[in-house]
Scaffold this motif. Sequence first.
Motif, PDB file in Angstrom:
ATOM      1  N   ASP A  47       1.189   4.990  -6.553  1.00 48.27           N
ATOM      2  CA  ASP A  47       0.494   5.734  -5.498  1.00 48.27           C
ATOM      3  C   ASP A  47       0.890   7.202  -5.553  1.00 48.27           C
ATOM      4  O   ASP A  47       0.046   8.094  -5.382  1.00 48.27           O
ATOM      5  CB  ASP A  47       0.848   5.124  -4.146  1.00 48.27           C
ATOM      6  N   ASP A  72      -4.321   2.081  -1.205  1.00 45.89           N
ATOM      7  CA  ASP A  72      -3.111   2.156  -0.379  1.00 45.89           C
ATOM      8  C   ASP A  72      -3.207   1.207   0.811  1.00 45.89           C
ATOM      9  O   ASP A  72      -2.292   0.429   1.088  1.00 45.89           O
ATOM     10  CB  ASP A  72      -2.897   3.577   0.131  1.00 45.89           C
ATOM     11  N   THR A 131       3.448   6.719   5.595  1.00 47.90           N
ATOM     12  CA  THR A 131       3.142   5.850   4.461  1.00 47.90           C
ATOM     13  C   THR A 131       4.412   5.491   3.688  1.00 47.90           C
ATOM     14  O   THR A 131       4.621   4.333   3.322  1.00 47.90           O
ATOM     15  CB  THR A 131       2.133   6.542   3.519  1.00 47.90           C
TER      16      THR A 131
END
Length: 224
Positions: A47, A72, A131
């Motif tokens: 990612d 994601d 995140t």
Amino acid sequence: MKWTLPNILTVARLLAAPLVPVLFLYFARPWADWYAMILFIVASITDYLDGYLARAWKLESLFGAAMDPIADKAMVLIALLVINGYAGMTPWILLPSALIIYREVFVSGLRETLGDKARALKVTNLAKWKTTVQMVAIAILFSTGIFEHSLLDRIQGMDDQMVAAIMNGDVADEIGLRFYATGMTWSAWIGIGLLWIAGILTLITGWDYFSKAMPFLREDPEDA
């Protein structure tokens, strides 16, 4: 779509997301937990890599911009569903997971409604931290399953008195029961704590996105 390395990494994450629950169908625990944790960590690293490489090599594309956040979200949401399923829907894990899922659905709905105006909802630094925290939390919670089932494998066939004696230090711990018990406890607390931090950041960033979207959601008096 051009098959650049960043796009290949994004597609790989899209394919990896549904593999997480499949691992628990075909492998016994703790091996399934090991494979799921490794898969999730590798996906989390890609990612970062695909975005970094796309910018550094000037390979940014519409496909990558569209698919990267989908990959994601899919990876995180599916992993949370698996963890909650095997944790027995523990409220301490379920509630922050619900907040994260709610926020992702809410923000995705906002972006879809705004269409071209969704550019106003740029990813903030706080959202990036959110995140990162939730990905670390999920990886640690997968490790809890590793410690737990490694412990269960080692006490298989042992009576409760022997287990208690080893845990209390009265009998030599030659098979590492205390190590796995301690790892299970600490990984659970740390993982849950980080998941709650991610849940709180989720509420803050969700409100931030909603505030930025509000000017575009107000109707003109003539249209009301």
